[in-house]
Design an enzyme around this catalytic site. Structure first.
Site, PDB file in Angstrom:
ATOM      1  CE  LYS A   1      -2.590  -0.320   3.315  1.00 47.35           C
ATOM      2  NZ  LYS A   1      -3.615   0.295   4.980  1.00 47.35           N
TER       3      LYS A   1
ATOM      4  NE  ARG B   1      -8.049   1.146  11.629  1.00 45.80           N
ATOM      5  CZ  ARG B   1      -6.948   0.985  10.848  1.00 45.80           C
ATOM      6  NH1 ARG B   1      -6.973   0.060  10.296  1.00 45.80           N
ATOM      7  NH2 ARG B   1      -5.930   1.604  10.409  1.00 45.80           N
TER       8      ARG B   1
ATOM      9  NE  ARG C   1       9.672  -9.699   5.509  1.00 43.04           N
ATOM     10  CZ  ARG C   1       8.389  -8.634   5.569  1.00 43.04           C
ATOM     11  NH1 ARG C   1       8.410  -8.057   3.941  1.00 43.04           N
ATOM     12  NH2 ARG C   1       7.900  -8.674   6.515  1.00 43.04           N
TER      13      ARG C   1
ATOM     14  NE  ARG D   1       9.828  -7.461  10.915  1.00 45.46           N
ATOM     15  CZ  ARG D   1       8.746  -6.575  10.653  1.00 45.46           C
ATOM     16  NH1 ARG D   1       9.207  -5.419   9.991  1.00 45.46           N
ATOM     17  NH2 ARG D   1       7.651  -6.120  10.869  1.00 45.46           N
TER      18      ARG D   1
ATOM     19  NE  ARG E   1       1.108  -8.865   9.702  1.00 49.89           N
ATOM     20  CZ  ARG E   1       2.187  -9.358  10.023  1.00 49.89           C
ATOM     21  NH1 ARG E   1       2.990  -8.750  10.814  1.00 49.89           N
ATOM     22  NH2 ARG E   1       3.324  -9.203   9.049  1.00 49.89           N
TER      23      ARG E   1
END
Ligand SMILES: [Zn+2]
Length: 228
Positions: A22, A97, A136, A170, A181
């Site tokens: 985004k 939202r 990653r 991470r 998520r």
């Protein structure tokens, strides 16, 4: 008529889960079309810093540990949209939202002779997104990025760039974290996507493809919105 028509500044809404790109796409639209990206967090911070009436209200709520109400956010947005840099149009990121917020936004825009011209949903393939993000890792020494599936160092475990052997991931990038998520994102935005779809404002874009292709699709949508 000389072909000149007065049009209200276009209003675009950008929807997409974390990792859908985004931010990158919004920056391209800013550069190419002079649109201004407005995110709720930035709007609130700016209004508080400027000490506007709505900003003072927001600060009082936040200082008390509360959540800033839709009415206050709408008031801040009303002030912001009146500023000259928004004359070319805006991209809203993170607002609305909920469908209640979307209706409030519709009302506000109608006051200005504006409307939601396009709600762009950056659509991802959840499984592919989990693979993309959870694979990653980076070199702890120099920060060079690697990926389990797409970019391994030539010597496994050794950084191509600096020879470092400490790699880090991470905590947020864990597969389960990414999956939940995405699930939360879909649950939260499904009603909103339905709302824009019902109004005929929704465009879905495949966000898994080439960044240039995505940018071209977005550009076409903005041109249509601007030319209405
Ligand atoms: Zn390195």
């Amino acid at each position: 008529m000389d072909g000149q028509t007065i049009t209200a500044a276009p209003v675009l809404i950008l929807l997409g889960p974390p990792g859908a790109g985004k931010g990158t796409q919004a920056r391209m639209l800013e550069e190419k079309f002079g649109l201004v990206q407005l995110s709720t967090g930035d709007l609130l911070r700016a209004a508080v810093a400027q000490g506007t009436e709505a900003g003072k209200q927001a600060k009082a709520v936040m200082d008390a540990g509360g959540l800033v109400s839709d009415d206050i956010v709408i008031a801040i947005l009303r002030d912001r949209l009146a500023e000259p840099d928004c004359a070319q149009g805006v991209i809203l990121d993170g607002f609305p939202r909920t469908t209640v917020q979307a209706q409030a936004l519709d009302t506000l825009l109608a006051e200005n002779g504006q409307r939601i011209d396009a709600a762009i949903s950056l659509e991802v393939d959840d499984a592919a997104m989990v693979t993309r993000i959870s694979g990653r890792y980076t070199c702890a020494a120099c920060g060079e990025g690697y990926h389990d599936d797409f970019k391994q160092p030539s010597q496994p475990g050794t950084c191509d760039k600096c020879g470092g052997t400490q790699m880090k991931r991470r905590a947020d990038d864990k597969a389960e974290t990414v999956a939940s998520r995405l699930e939360a994102y879909h649950a939260q935005t499904a009603p909103l996507i339905g709302y824009f779809d019902d109004k005929g404002a929704l465009t879905r874009i495949d966000a898994m493809g080439d960044i240039g292709d995505i940018a071209a699709d977005m550009g076409a949508i903005v041109k249509t919105a601007t030319a209405r």
